[in-house]
Design a protein around this motif. Structure first.
Motif, PDB file in Angstrom:
ATOM      1  N   LEU A   5       0.862  -1.185   0.000  1.00  0.00           N
ATOM      2  CA  LEU A   5       0.000   0.000   0.000  1.00  0.00           C
ATOM      3  C   LEU A   5       0.897   1.234   0.000  1.00  0.00           C
ATOM      4  O   LEU A   5       1.851   1.310   0.790  1.00  0.00           O
ATOM      5  CB  LEU A   5      -0.843  -0.029   1.287  1.00  0.00           C
ATOM      6  N   PRO A   7       0.296   4.982   0.772  1.00  0.00           N
ATOM      7  CA  PRO A   7      -0.657   6.022   1.179  1.00  0.00           C
ATOM      8  C   PRO A   7      -0.042   7.410   1.092  1.00  0.00           C
ATOM      9  O   PRO A   7       1.161   7.587   1.261  1.00  0.00           O
ATOM     10  CB  PRO A   7      -0.921   5.666   2.654  1.00  0.00           C
ATOM     11  N   VAL A  32      -1.164  -0.775  -4.297  1.00  0.00           N
ATOM     12  CA  VAL A  32      -2.416  -0.046  -4.116  1.00  0.00           C
ATOM     13  C   VAL A  32      -2.036   1.364  -3.667  1.00  0.00           C
ATOM     14  O   VAL A  32      -1.481   1.548  -2.584  1.00  0.00           O
ATOM     15  CB  VAL A  32      -3.329  -0.712  -3.058  1.00  0.00           C
ATOM     16  N   THR A  34      -3.171   4.781  -2.349  1.00  0.00           N
ATOM     17  CA  THR A  34      -4.393   5.187  -1.663  1.00  0.00           C
ATOM     18  C   THR A  34      -4.341   6.637  -1.191  1.00  0.00           C
ATOM     19  O   THR A  34      -3.368   7.060  -0.573  1.00  0.00           O
ATOM     20  CB  THR A  34      -4.718   4.201  -0.511  1.00  0.00           C
ATOM     21  N   VAL A  51      -7.993  11.069  -6.646  1.00  0.00           N
ATOM     22  CA  VAL A  51      -8.042   9.677  -7.132  1.00  0.00           C
ATOM     23  C   VAL A  51      -8.022   9.670  -8.662  1.00  0.00           C
ATOM     24  O   VAL A  51      -7.282   8.913  -9.293  1.00  0.00           O
ATOM     25  CB  VAL A  51      -9.297   8.946  -6.590  1.00  0.00           C
ATOM     26  N   ASP A  67      -7.192   3.844  -4.832  1.00  0.00           N
ATOM     27  CA  ASP A  67      -8.430   3.995  -4.067  1.00  0.00           C
ATOM     28  C   ASP A  67      -8.253   5.091  -3.022  1.00  0.00           C
ATOM     29  O   ASP A  67      -7.254   5.834  -3.065  1.00  0.00           O
ATOM     30  CB  ASP A  67      -8.854   2.645  -3.437  1.00  0.00           C
ATOM     31  N   SER A  68      -9.203   5.201  -2.099  1.00  0.00           N
ATOM     32  CA  SER A  68      -9.079   6.204  -1.026  1.00  0.00           C
ATOM     33  C   SER A  68      -9.618   5.592   0.251  1.00  0.00           C
ATOM     34  O   SER A  68     -10.333   4.579   0.212  1.00  0.00           O
ATOM     35  CB  SER A  68      -9.877   7.457  -1.381  1.00  0.00           C
ATOM     36  N   PHE A  69      -9.268   6.178   1.375  1.00  0.00           N
ATOM     37  CA  PHE A  69      -9.811   5.687   2.639  1.00  0.00           C
ATOM     38  C   PHE A  69      -9.712   6.782   3.696  1.00  0.00           C
ATOM     39  O   PHE A  69      -8.944   7.736   3.566  1.00  0.00           O
ATOM     40  CB  PHE A  69      -9.068   4.426   3.113  1.00  0.00           C
ATOM     41  N   HIS A  76      -6.407  -0.190   6.545  1.00  0.00           N
ATOM     42  CA  HIS A  76      -6.636  -0.256   5.103  1.00  0.00           C
ATOM     43  C   HIS A  76      -5.686  -1.267   4.449  1.00  0.00           C
ATOM     44  O   HIS A  76      -6.079  -1.978   3.527  1.00  0.00           O
ATOM     45  CB  HIS A  76      -6.500   1.128   4.473  1.00  0.00           C
ATOM     46  N   VAL A  80      -6.984  -4.406   2.064  1.00  0.00           N
ATOM     47  CA  VAL A  80      -6.646  -4.680   0.656  1.00  0.00           C
ATOM     48  C   VAL A  80      -5.695  -5.862   0.512  1.00  0.00           C
ATOM     49  O   VAL A  80      -5.292  -6.217  -0.587  1.00  0.00           O
ATOM     50  CB  VAL A  80      -6.051  -3.429  -0.061  1.00  0.00           C
TER      51      VAL A  80
END
Ligand code: COA
Length: 159
Positions: A5, A7, A32, A34, A51, A67-69, A76, A80
């Motif tokens: 991930l 972020p 991913v 994010t 995004v 994606d976003s969170f 997160h 994922v």
């Protein structure tokens, strides 16, 4: 499938972030990216816009999703199925904050490992605030951001 991930606030994504993402996708099966909510920041672009700019800039790479969170980054990562968190280190000044976050995230989730990658040195001085500032002052930022971001910045500051 070893997924990680990445972020960040990405307000907006820069070529420095893209450099990190490309390095991560060479090392792992999937990345991913994010868009995370940092409560200490008031972003220029909405989550949806951020995004969208990331998706457009990364559309040619098959092992990257965006994606976003809103919440804890380690939660997160679990959601994922990521085994780690990627963070970029540009200079010594990044280290203290990143070190703190990595240790706290390890305390929160011992199975998630933070991996630091260094972008190309030509991006050492780059951050999103500088880009927003330059674009607002109508300076040319085409060397520093993907074309999709350049377009959005022009739209944002054309009024
Ligand atoms: N190239 C260019 N710029 C870069 C960069 C790179 N490779 N890497 C970082 N930056 C810049 C960013 O553009 C940003 O610039 P700005 O502050 O001028 O906008 C800055 O460095 C740092 O941004 P970012 O990497 O997006 O981190 P952040 O501090 O905004 O957010 C989160 C970090 C989102 C990961 C963190 O807030 C988080 O984890 N939030 C979720 C809540 C949580 O889990 N908290 C517990 C953590 S211990």
């Amino acid at each position: 499938m070893r997924k990680v991930l990445y972020p960040g606030t990405f307000d907006p994504v820069t070529n420095g972030h893209i450099d990190i993402i490309k390095r991560a996708r060479e090392l792992f099966d999937g990345v991913v990216v994010t868009v995370a909510i940092n409560p200490g920041k008031t972003p220029l672009f909405s989550v949806e816009e951020r995004v969208q700019m990331l998706r457009e800039s990364l559309k040619d790479f098959d092992n990257i999703t965006v994606d976003s969170f809103d919440g804890l980054v380690v939660e997160h990562a679990h959601q994922v199925g990521a085994i780690g968190i990627i963070r970029g280190l540009r200079a010594v000044s990044d280290f203290e904050f990143e070190f703190q976050m990595a240790l706290m995230n390890r305390k929160l989730a011992g199975d998630i490992t933070t991996v630091f990658l260094m972008p190309h040195e030509k991006y050492t001085y780059l951050n999103s605030s500088i880009i927003r500032n330059l674009a607002e002052l109508k300076s040319d930022v085409s060397d520093f951001v993907p074309p999709a971001v350049l377009k959005k910045l022009k739209e944002k500051f054309s009024k």
